[in-house]
Design an enzyme around this catalytic site. Sequence first.
Site, PDB file in Angstrom:
ATOM      1  N   HIS A   1       0.857  -1.185   0.000  1.00  0.00           N
ATOM      2  CA  HIS A   1       0.000   0.000   0.000  1.00  0.00           C
ATOM      3  C   HIS A   1       0.893   1.236   0.000  1.00  0.00           C
ATOM      4  O   HIS A   1       2.114   1.128  -0.085  1.00  0.00           O
ATOM      5  CB  HIS A   1      -1.043   0.003   1.125  1.00  0.00           C
ATOM      6  CG  HIS A   1      -0.513   0.185   2.517  1.00  0.00           C
ATOM      7  ND1 HIS A   1      -0.107  -0.859   3.308  1.00  0.00           N
ATOM      8  CD2 HIS A   1      -0.334   1.302   3.265  1.00  0.00           C
ATOM      9  CE1 HIS A   1       0.289  -0.408   4.486  1.00  0.00           C
ATOM     10  NE2 HIS A   1       0.163   0.913   4.486  1.00  0.00           N
TER      11      HIS A   1
ATOM     12  N   HIS B   1       1.542   3.793   2.183  1.00  0.00           N
ATOM     13  CA  HIS B   1       2.192   4.413   3.338  1.00  0.00           C
ATOM     14  C   HIS B   1       3.703   4.222   3.295  1.00  0.00           C
ATOM     15  O   HIS B   1       4.205   3.296   2.646  1.00  0.00           O
ATOM     16  CB  HIS B   1       1.635   3.826   4.635  1.00  0.00           C
ATOM     17  CG  HIS B   1       0.245   4.293   4.968  1.00  0.00           C
ATOM     18  ND1 HIS B   1      -0.527   3.692   5.946  1.00  0.00           N
ATOM     19  CD2 HIS B   1      -0.509   5.306   4.468  1.00  0.00           C
ATOM     20  CE1 HIS B   1      -1.700   4.311   6.033  1.00  0.00           C
ATOM     21  NE2 HIS B   1      -1.713   5.286   5.138  1.00  0.00           N
TER      22      HIS B   1
ATOM     23  N   ASP C   1       5.850   3.007   5.342  1.00  0.00           N
ATOM     24  CA  ASP C   1       6.439   1.744   5.806  1.00  0.00           C
ATOM     25  C   ASP C   1       6.353   0.643   4.762  1.00  0.00           C
ATOM     26  O   ASP C   1       6.869  -0.453   4.972  1.00  0.00           O
ATOM     27  CB  ASP C   1       5.812   1.292   7.129  1.00  0.00           C
ATOM     28  CG  ASP C   1       4.300   1.120   7.052  1.00  0.00           C
ATOM     29  OD1 ASP C   1       3.681   1.621   6.092  1.00  0.00           O
ATOM     30  OD2 ASP C   1       3.732   0.487   7.972  1.00  0.00           O
TER      31      ASP C   1
ATOM     32  N   HIS D   1      -6.890  -1.703   6.146  1.00  0.00           N
ATOM     33  CA  HIS D   1      -5.993  -0.700   6.737  1.00  0.00           C
ATOM     34  C   HIS D   1      -5.979   0.564   5.887  1.00  0.00           C
ATOM     35  O   HIS D   1      -5.924   1.677   6.400  1.00  0.00           O
ATOM     36  CB  HIS D   1      -4.586  -1.286   6.843  1.00  0.00           C
ATOM     37  CG  HIS D   1      -3.551  -0.316   7.279  1.00  0.00           C
ATOM     38  ND1 HIS D   1      -3.490   0.189   8.564  1.00  0.00           N
ATOM     39  CD2 HIS D   1      -2.525   0.256   6.597  1.00  0.00           C
ATOM     40  CE1 HIS D   1      -2.470   1.036   8.650  1.00  0.00           C
ATOM     41  NE2 HIS D   1      -1.876   1.090   7.474  1.00  0.00           N
TER      42      HIS D   1
ATOM     43  N   ASN E   1      -3.120   1.920  13.390  1.00  0.00           N
ATOM     44  CA  ASN E   1      -3.383   3.191  12.719  1.00  0.00           C
ATOM     45  C   ASN E   1      -4.598   3.043  11.803  1.00  0.00           C
ATOM     46  O   ASN E   1      -4.545   2.359  10.785  1.00  0.00           O
ATOM     47  CB  ASN E   1      -2.152   3.603  11.903  1.00  0.00           C
ATOM     48  CG  ASN E   1      -2.383   4.843  11.054  1.00  0.00           C
ATOM     49  OD1 ASN E   1      -3.346   5.574  11.256  1.00  0.00           O
ATOM     50  ND2 ASN E   1      -1.505   5.067  10.098  1.00  0.00           N
TER      51      ASN E   1
END
Length: 221
Positions: free
Chosen positions: A71, A73, A75, A133, A164
């Site tokens: 995805h 993000h 990280d 997420h 998150n």
Amino acid sequence: MEVSAIAPGIYRHVSYGRLPNIGYYPSNGLVLVHDASAYIIDTPWQVADTRKLAQWIADQGWTLKASISTHYHDDRASGIAWLNAQGVDTWASAQTNELLASQGDALAKHTFSGEGQWLWSEQAYAWYPGGGHTADNIVVWLPQAKVLMGGCLVRAMQTQSMGNTRDAVMSEWGDSALRVLDRFEDAQFVVPGHGDVGGPELLMHTADLAEAVNREIVDDE
């Protein structure tokens, strides 16, 4: 950053990002090795660690060929720009690239749309189960070793929260986890975005956590 083997030809890399009020927090990714070629599944959290991981791969005598981010993000995707500059083939879903673009971040060179995509001579299968997420989260199945990279769609057994949820699609998260469980029920190892590696029970755990959160949302209404 740490690297350790979890199955033949499959290595977990653990990198760290700094979170407000928490401090340094670990994040999982994988390296798949096939015929002396290496493929990164989710780049480390920090760009410096992507460079270190690439150097570790080179030190083993392998050639880094490609990466995929599960995805948008940091990280999962912060290393895309550096890998692009090295001539590495970077992959992400079309939805992930759209979200990266909306933030002004570097885009993966290659995309796919639809439910799934075989990659790297069918050594990996990227699959979109629905939102969770994030709206764009995918999982990556490594059929030879029966390893599933669940990414941040999947919660580790030691956590009792959804983590998150700033960009989460809570209404879909539990169902998405159950779809992954149904599709890859023979997985021997399931790797969450953060925390310890487990088995298919992590997907049921994730679905249970999501259901509990959604019940609270309904009760609050």
